[in-house]
Design a protein around this motif. Structure first.
Motif, PDB file in Angstrom:
ATOM      1  N   LYS A 148     -10.166   5.250   8.234  1.00  0.00           N
ATOM      2  CA  LYS A 148     -10.078   5.021   6.796  1.00  0.00           C
ATOM      3  C   LYS A 148     -11.254   4.216   6.255  1.00  0.00           C
ATOM      4  O   LYS A 148     -11.574   4.288   5.075  1.00  0.00           O
ATOM      5  N   SER A 149     -11.890   3.422   7.132  1.00  0.00           N
ATOM      6  CA  SER A 149     -12.997   2.588   6.666  1.00  0.00           C
ATOM      7  C   SER A 149     -13.903   2.226   7.828  1.00  0.00           C
ATOM      8  O   SER A 149     -13.554   2.394   8.998  1.00  0.00           O
ATOM      9  N   THR A 191     -15.082  13.717   7.394  1.00  0.00           N
ATOM     10  CA  THR A 191     -14.622  12.574   6.610  1.00  0.00           C
ATOM     11  C   THR A 191     -15.704  12.099   5.643  1.00  0.00           C
ATOM     12  O   THR A 191     -16.569  11.302   6.018  1.00  0.00           O
ATOM     13  N   THR A 195      -9.545  10.284   2.693  1.00  0.00           N
ATOM     14  CA  THR A 195      -8.609  10.768   3.704  1.00  0.00           C
ATOM     15  C   THR A 195      -7.809  11.933   3.154  1.00  0.00           C
ATOM     16  O   THR A 195      -7.840  12.233   1.968  1.00  0.00           O
ATOM     17  N   GLN A 208      -2.476  11.451   4.608  1.00  0.00           N
ATOM     18  CA  GLN A 208      -2.773  10.050   4.859  1.00  0.00           C
ATOM     19  C   GLN A 208      -2.704   9.239   3.584  1.00  0.00           C
ATOM     20  O   GLN A 208      -2.320   8.082   3.592  1.00  0.00           O
ATOM     21  N   GLN A 209      -3.058   9.833   2.455  1.00  0.00           N
ATOM     22  CA  GLN A 209      -2.954   9.098   1.204  1.00  0.00           C
ATOM     23  C   GLN A 209      -1.508   8.704   0.965  1.00  0.00           C
ATOM     24  O   GLN A 209      -1.199   7.591   0.550  1.00  0.00           O
ATOM     25  N   LEU A 214      -0.368   5.659   3.071  1.00  0.00           N
ATOM     26  CA  LEU A 214      -0.870   4.311   2.817  1.00  0.00           C
ATOM     27  C   LEU A 214       0.190   3.455   2.150  1.00  0.00           C
ATOM     28  O   LEU A 214       0.997   3.949   1.365  1.00  0.00           O
TER      29      LEU A 214
END
Length: 354
Positions: free
Chosen positions: A241-242, A286, A344, A348-349, A352
């Motif tokens: 994600k980051s 990604t 994402t 996945q959103q 979160l």
């Protein structure tokens, strides 16, 4: 009804060091950077915690609380190897494993047939296998969803197990402190407290209009979590994600130009990490969604300024740095960080936290 297990290794980095050197077992031990480099504590064992030492605490402060603290820089390769062993154990029980870090993960064992499908007995066996094969202890929480499983895993630490069955959810969350809910940090908890909201039961009794007025989109999450509701699935897709880099400075920076210079040094490091990640299968799929600059000030306040669709270029990052710098309130800067957030998938959103 899902059966979710949250496994959380006990003081993981420190536990690996104590396993490999039994002489460290009963002395206050911490893994972290040195006082001279203004490092922070990554983790510490329970004897150190009895002195008030905690993760993310500046090393200098930890040594004041516990002058005889044994401080190790740590060995990340060794910790990754232990984590890989633990992950292999998880995969014997289910393919639905969502790692959160090297030392914790969610497991969805709803379809696991072992032990007649008893999530409690599965969790017990996972903990037993981890201890037998790695020499490390793990705590586990068992619950109908991720949110409750994570909280449960902290109830009987270290080396413990806590189970919240579906019929016990309402009773468990009733007096649960709001600061334990996802998305509720110290500042939000303080705002809730000022409104007379301290536990989950208080949210249920509060007018919806009050919650929306003061907390906006977070109100929906507060309402759901205060009732023990969490629909997020265990997501075994390990798409990152980051990605970020940061530097704790030897001395507080008092000039904006010094921050610019440090940021310019961090940028190539992040670009190299991005190139490495982009060479992987997941990385190629990604795209970057946002870029952020983080500053931590002398008083340990920190702020982050981010922008979507921002190129990873120094001239485009300077407005973000400038905005963060304006929030310093005459304090120096002790840490600078640079981070990118990836776009994402829709699944996945939804996964979160709110």
């Amino acid at each position: 009804m899902r059966k979710i297990i949250h496994i959380d290794m006990d003081c993981f980095f420190a536990a690996v060091e104590m396993r490999d050197n039994p002489a460290l077992k009963h002395v206050p031990l911490a893994i972290g950077g040195s006082r001279q480099s203004r490092g922070v504590i990554s983790t510490c064992n329970y004897p150190a915690r009895s002195y008030g030492v905690r993760s993310a605490m500046p090393t200098g402060q930890a040594l004041k609380l516990c002058p005889h603290l044994t401080l190790l820089h740590g060995n990340m390769d060794k910790y990754k190897l232990a984590s890989k062993q633990i992950r292999a154990i998880f995969n014997r029980y289910t393919e639905q494993v969502e790692p959160l870090s090297l030392d914790e993960a969610y497991l969805d064992v709803s379809d696991c047939k072992l032990f007649n499908g008893s999530a409690t007995r599965i969790a017990e066996d996972i903990r037993r296998s981890i201890l037998l094969e790695t020499g490390l202890t793990a705590s586990a929480g068992v619950a109908p969803n991720k949110f409750l499983a994570k909280i449960a895993s902290d109830e009987n630490k270290p080396d413990g197990l806590y189970v919240i069955t579906p019929d016990k959810v309402a009773e468990f969350v009733k007096n649960l402190q709001l600061i334990k809910l996802p998305g509720v940090g110290a500042k939000t908890a303080e705002r809730l407290s000022h409104l007379g909201l301290h536990n989950c039961i208080d949210i249920g009794n509060a007018p919806l209009s009050l919650l929306v007025k003061h907390f906006g989109a977070l109100a929906d999450s507060l309402l759901k979590r205060s009732q023990g509701i969490d629909e997020r699935p265990v997501c075994s897709n390990e798409q990152r994600k980051s990605l970020g880099v940061e530097r704790t400075l030897d001395h507080d920076l008092l000039q904006y130009t010094q921050c610019v210079e440090t940021l310019s040094q961090l940028l190539p490091q992040l670009q190299r990490r991005l190139e490495q990640y982009s060479s992987t299968a997941a990385g190629r799929l990604t795209p970057i969604q946002k870029v952020a600059v983080k500053l931590k000030f002398s008083d340990f306040r920190q702020t982050t300024v981010e922008k979507q669709g921002q190129p990873l270029q120094l001239d485009k990052l300077l407005p973000l740095l400038d905005e963060a710098w304006q929030r310093r309130e005459q304090q120096g800067v002790r840490l600078i960080g640079l981070q990118i957030g990836f776009k994402t998938s829709a699944l996945q959103q939804l996964a979160l936290p709110f």
